[in-house]
Design a protein around this motif. Structure first.
Motif, PDB file in Angstrom:
ATOM      1  N   ARG A 222       0.822  -1.209   0.000  1.00 20.45           N
ATOM      2  CA  ARG A 222       0.000   0.000   0.000  1.00 20.45           C
ATOM      3  C   ARG A 222       0.855   1.257   0.000  1.00 20.45           C
ATOM      4  NH1 ARG A 222      -4.951  -0.069   4.065  1.00 20.45           N
ATOM      5  NH2 ARG A 222      -5.308   1.801   2.812  1.00 20.45           N
ATOM      6  N   ALA A 223       2.032   1.173   0.624  1.00 18.54           N
ATOM      7  CA  ALA A 223       2.901   2.352   0.684  1.00 18.54           C
ATOM      8  C   ALA A 223       3.496   2.688  -0.677  1.00 18.54           C
ATOM      9  CB  ALA A 223       4.009   2.127   1.709  1.00 18.54           C
ATOM     10  N   VAL A 224       3.871   1.648  -1.441  1.00 15.15           N
ATOM     11  CA  VAL A 224       4.534   1.911  -2.728  1.00 15.15           C
ATOM     12  C   VAL A 224       3.534   1.946  -3.887  1.00 15.15           C
ATOM     13  CG1 VAL A 224       6.643   0.825  -1.892  1.00 15.15           C
ATOM     14  CG2 VAL A 224       5.015  -0.535  -3.209  1.00 15.15           C
ATOM     15  N   ARG A 225       2.248   1.668  -3.588  1.00 17.66           N
ATOM     16  CA  ARG A 225       1.283   1.653  -4.683  1.00 17.66           C
ATOM     17  C   ARG A 225       1.176   2.989  -5.409  1.00 17.66           C
ATOM     18  NH1 ARG A 225      -3.963  -0.560  -2.525  1.00 17.66           N
ATOM     19  NH2 ARG A 225      -2.584  -2.369  -2.320  1.00 17.66           N
ATOM     20  N   PRO A 226       1.163   4.142  -4.692  1.00 14.65           N
ATOM     21  CA  PRO A 226       1.130   5.413  -5.450  1.00 14.65           C
ATOM     22  C   PRO A 226       2.325   5.574  -6.389  1.00 14.65           C
ATOM     23  CG  PRO A 226       0.564   5.789  -3.148  1.00 14.65           C
ATOM     24  CD  PRO A 226       1.046   4.374  -3.238  1.00 14.65           C
ATOM     25  N   ALA A 227       3.507   5.145  -5.941  1.00 22.12           N
ATOM     26  CA  ALA A 227       4.678   5.250  -6.812  1.00 22.12           C
ATOM     27  C   ALA A 227       4.528   4.344  -8.023  1.00 22.12           C
ATOM     28  CB  ALA A 227       5.941   4.903  -6.026  1.00 22.12           C
ATOM     29  N   LEU A 228       4.049   3.119  -7.808  1.00 24.55           N
ATOM     30  CA  LEU A 228       3.847   2.219  -8.944  1.00 24.55           C
ATOM     31  C   LEU A 228       2.774   2.747  -9.890  1.00 24.55           C
ATOM     32  CD1 LEU A 228       4.000  -1.273  -7.179  1.00 24.55           C
ATOM     33  CD2 LEU A 228       5.710  -0.257  -8.702  1.00 24.55           C
ATOM     34  N   ALA A 230       2.063   5.881 -10.382  1.00 25.76           N
ATOM     35  CA  ALA A 230       2.674   6.989 -11.128  1.00 25.76           C
ATOM     36  C   ALA A 230       3.587   6.473 -12.230  1.00 25.76           C
ATOM     37  CB  ALA A 230       3.449   7.888 -10.169  1.00 25.76           C
ATOM     38  N   LEU A 231       4.355   5.430 -11.934  1.00 19.87           N
ATOM     39  CA  LEU A 231       5.227   4.845 -12.958  1.00 19.87           C
ATOM     40  C   LEU A 231       4.404   4.209 -14.069  1.00 19.87           C
ATOM     41  CD1 LEU A 231       7.995   3.261 -10.721  1.00 19.87           C
ATOM     42  CD2 LEU A 231       8.219   5.256 -12.197  1.00 19.87           C
ATOM     43  N   ASP A 232       3.298   3.553 -13.704  1.00 16.94           N
ATOM     44  CA  ASP A 232       2.441   2.966 -14.736  1.00 16.94           C
ATOM     45  C   ASP A 232       1.846   4.042 -15.633  1.00 16.94           C
ATOM     46  OD1 ASP A 232       2.933   0.445 -13.816  1.00 16.94           O
ATOM     47  OD2 ASP A 232       1.120   0.320 -12.581  1.00 16.94           O
ATOM     48  N   ARG A 233       1.445   5.164 -15.014  1.00 17.49           N
ATOM     49  CA  ARG A 233       0.915   6.255 -15.840  1.00 17.49           C
ATOM     50  C   ARG A 233       1.989   6.829 -16.751  1.00 17.49           C
ATOM     51  NH1 ARG A 233      -1.947   7.525 -10.952  1.00 17.49           N
ATOM     52  NH2 ARG A 233      -0.268   8.941 -10.340  1.00 17.49           N
ATOM     53  N   GLN A 234       3.203   6.940 -16.230  1.00 19.75           N
ATOM     54  CA  GLN A 234       4.288   7.445 -17.059  1.00 19.75           C
ATOM     55  C   GLN A 234       4.575   6.501 -18.223  1.00 19.75           C
ATOM     56  OE1 GLN A 234       7.944   7.939 -14.937  1.00 19.75           O
ATOM     57  NE2 GLN A 234       9.112   8.539 -16.727  1.00 19.75           N
ATOM     58  N   GLU A 235       4.652   5.197 -17.925  1.00 21.15           N
ATOM     59  CA  GLU A 235       4.899   4.240 -18.998  1.00 21.15           C
ATOM     60  C   GLU A 235       3.736   4.207 -19.990  1.00 21.15           C
ATOM     61  OE1 GLU A 235       5.694   0.534 -17.158  1.00 21.15           O
ATOM     62  OE2 GLU A 235       7.607   1.170 -16.269  1.00 21.15           O
ATOM     63  N   SER A 236       2.502   4.362 -19.460  1.00 23.38           N
ATOM     64  CA  SER A 236       1.347   4.407 -20.354  1.00 23.38           C
ATOM     65  C   SER A 236       1.412   5.614 -21.280  1.00 23.38           C
ATOM     66  CB  SER A 236       0.063   4.438 -19.527  1.00 23.38           C
ATOM     67  OG  SER A 236      -1.060   4.611 -20.355  1.00 23.38           O
ATOM     68  N   PHE A 237       1.808   6.760 -20.708  1.00 23.46           N
ATOM     69  CA  PHE A 237       1.926   7.959 -21.539  1.00 23.46           C
ATOM     70  C   PHE A 237       3.000   7.782 -22.608  1.00 23.46           C
ATOM     71  CE2 PHE A 237       4.141  11.991 -22.312  1.00 23.46           C
ATOM     72  CZ  PHE A 237       3.111  12.716 -22.896  1.00 23.46           C
ATOM     73  N   LEU A 238       4.146   7.236 -22.206  1.00 23.29           N
ATOM     74  CA  LEU A 238       5.219   7.023 -23.188  1.00 23.29           C
ATOM     75  C   LEU A 238       4.795   6.040 -24.263  1.00 23.29           C
ATOM     76  CD1 LEU A 238       8.321   6.886 -20.813  1.00 23.29           C
ATOM     77  CD2 LEU A 238       7.571   8.786 -22.249  1.00 23.29           C
TER      78      LEU A 238
END
Length: 450
Positions: A222-228, A230-238
Motif C-alpha cells: 500500500r505504501a509503494v502503490r502510489p509510486a507504482l 505513477a510509474l504505470d501512468r508514465q509508462e502508459s503515456f510514453l
C-alpha cells in the motif's frame, strides 16, 4: 590491436524504476519481518527462561519443605552423635531418597570426600552416584545455607538434588554445620513439560513472524502503490506517445523524401504536410491532456457555466466538411471547468463526425442539451453504423476506438466526466447509430437578466 567491446552483464544492468520500487517493497517487508522476529525471539527467550526458573524454584520449595520436616525427626545421642533411628522409623527415606551426611569433628573446611555418610537408602527409587550426593552436601555445609543442583541417575535420568545443612543441639550462633540432609527428586516430568512449552513458544513465534511478514508485505504494497501507479501512468503515456506518433512521423518522413525526389507537386506536399502537422499537434495535445487527467495534476478550475452556450460554440467551431450537425439545447448551468468540458464535448462531436456515417456519405449528427434529474445531459447521436461489438465493453480505454483513430478522444471525455462527478455512457441511437451521453452535475439556474 583493437580491444574487444565488453557488453554489460545481466547483473550489472541498471534496474528499471518499477523494479527498484518493487525491490524497495521487498526490503521493507524483510525489515519489518526482521524487526518483529528480533522482538519475538527476545520475548520467547525470556518466557522460556522464566518457565525454566519457575519450575526449578517450585521444585526446590517442595524439596525444602520435605527436608525441613525430615530434619525435625533427626536426633543426637548423649555424646552428640547423630541418631537417625527416629527418622528411619517415622519417614520412609527410599523414595524420594534421603541421605544423611555428617562433618568430621576435626574438619574445618569440608571436602566431599571428608563427609561421613550416616544414612543412605539401600534400595532407593532413584539411584544417584555417591559423588554427586557428597558434592551437594559439601556445597551446603561450606556455604552454610541450603543448596540445589541438577544431576543424573545411574541410568541417565535427570534429577534434582537438594541439600539442607543442620547444626548440633544448642549450637552457638557462629557454629559450623554438623552435617547435611540430601534429598533427590525426579525432574523428567517437569523437563518434558518445559520442552513442550518451549516448542509451543517457538511455533507461536514462527507463526507470528510469518504473519508479521505478510502484514509488512501488504502494508509496504500500500505504501509503494502510489509510486507504482505513477510509474504505470508514465509508462502508459510514453507508450501512447510512441504508438500514436510513430505513424504520422513516418508518413511525414516519407512525404519529405518524396518531395526531395521531385515526384510530387509542391502544393500537394504542403497541403499534406499541413494536415499531418495539424493531426500531430491535436494528438500531442490529447496525450498531454490525458496524462494530466490520469496523474491528477490537472486542477479543475470550476465555475458556473452555461452548458448550452458552450455546446453551441463547440458545434459552430467543428469542421463541417459537408456534414450536418443539429443542436437542440435548453438553458442549463453546471459547475465545471470550461476548458475541460469544451474538450470533452468537442471530442464527442468530432468522434460522431468521423465515425457516424457510411463511407462517402455525409454525417447526420444531433446534439441535445437537456436536464436529467440532478444533472444536465449532453447527448451526441449519429446515424452511422453503430458501435462495434468487439469494443463496446471497453470503448473508453485507450486504443479501443475500433477504427484507425487512437481512441484517446473518448478516453479523455470519460476522464473529464468522472473528474466532475458525472458520467459518460454509450449505447445505440434511435437511428441505428451510436449515442453518447455526457452527464454533469447541475449548478444554479440562470437568472432572467442572462
Amino acid at each position: 590491436m583493437t580491444g574487444a567491446v565488453r557488453l554489460p552483464s545481466r547483473r550489472s544492468r541498471p534496474l528499471t524504476p518499477t523494479a527498484r520500487v518493487r525491490r524497495l517493497r521487498r526490503r521493507i517487508t524483510l525489515l519489518f519481518a526482521l524487526t518483529s522476529a528480533v522482538g519475538l525471539v527476545a520475548m520467547a527467550a525470556w518466557a522460556v527462561r522464566g518457565d525454566d526458573v519457575r519450575w526449578r524454584d517450585q521444585l526446590d520449595r517442595t524439596m525444602s519443605a520435605d527436608t525441613n520436616w525430615a530434619l525435625g525427626l533427626l536426633e543426637t545421642d548423649e555424646d552428640g552423635r547423630l541418631d537417625p533411628e527416629v527418622l528411619l522409623d517415622t519417614a520412609g527415606t527410599a523414595c524420594p531418597p534421603l541421605h544423611v551426611l555428617s562433618v568430621p569433628s576435626d574438619a574445618r573446611r569440608t571436602a566431599p570426600a571428608d563427609l561421613v555418610v550416616e544414612h543412605a537408602p539401600r534400595e532407593a527409587c532413584l539411584t544417584v552416584d555417591s559423588t554427586a550426593v557428597r558434592g551437594a552436601a559439601a556445597a551446603a555445609v561450606n556455604a552454610d545455607e541450603e543448596r540445589s543442583l541438577d544431576g543424573r541417575t545411574a541410568t541417565g535420568e535427570p534429577v534434582r538434588l537438594f541439600a539442607l545443612p543442620f547444626y548440633p543441639p544448642e549450637a552457638e550462633a557462629d557454629a559450623r554445620p554438623q552435617g547435611a540432609l540430601v534429598t533427590v527428586a525426579d525432574t523428567a516430568p517437569q523437563q518434558a513439560d518445559h520442552r513442550r512449552f518451549a516448542w509451543r513458544v517457538t511455533g507461536g513465534c514462527a507463526l507470528l513472524v510469518g504473519l508479521s511478514a505478510l502484514v509488512g508485505h501488504l502494508l509496504s504494497g500500500r505504501a509503494v502503490r502510489p509510486a507504482l501507479d505513477a510509474l504505470d501512468r508514465q509508462e502508459s503515456f510514453l507508450a501512447d506517445a510512441a504508438h500514436d506518433l510513430r505513424t504520422p512521423a513516418a508518413s511525414l518522413r516519407t512525404l519529405a523524401e518524396t518531395a526531395l525526389r521531385g515526384e510530387t507537386d509542391s502544393t500537394d506536399v504542403h497541403r499534406r504536410t499541413l494536415r499531418l502537422a495539424e493531426g500531430m499537434g491535436s494528438l500531442v495535445d490529447g496525450l498531454l491532456t490525458r496524462a494530466r487527467l490520469m496523474s491528477g495534476t490537472a486542477v479543475l478550475a470550476v465555475e458556473p457555466l452555461r452548458l448550452d452556450q458552450l455546446v453551441e460554440a463547440v458545434v459552430e467551431d467543428a469542421p463541417a466538411d459537408g456534414h450536418r450537425v443539429a443542436v437542440r439545447a435548453q438553458e442549463a448551468v453546471v459547475v465545471a471547468d470550461p476548458n475541460l468540458v469544451r474538450r470533452a464535448v468537442a471530442n464527442l462531436v468530432g468522434n460522431a463526425l468521423v465515425h457516424g456515417h457510411a463511407p462517402g456519405a455525409p454525417a447526420q449528427v444531433e446534439v441535445t442539451v437537456a436536464a436529467d434529474g440532478a444533472a444536465t445531459a449532453v447527448a451526441v447521436e449519429d446515424a452511422g453504423p453503430g458501435l462495434p461489438p468487439e469494443v463496446a465493453g471497453a470503448l473508453f480505454d485507450r486504443f479501443r476506438s475500433g477504427s484507425r483513430s487512437t481512441g484517446l478522444g473518448l478516453s479523455i471525455a470519460a476522464w473529464v466526466a468522472h473528474a466532475h462527478g458525472g458520467s459518460l455512457t454509450a449505447g445505440p441511437g434511435r437511428r441505428g447509430g451510436a449515442r453518447f451521453v455526457l452527464r454533469l452535475p447541475n449548478g444554479d439556474r440562470p437568472s432572467a437578466e442572462d
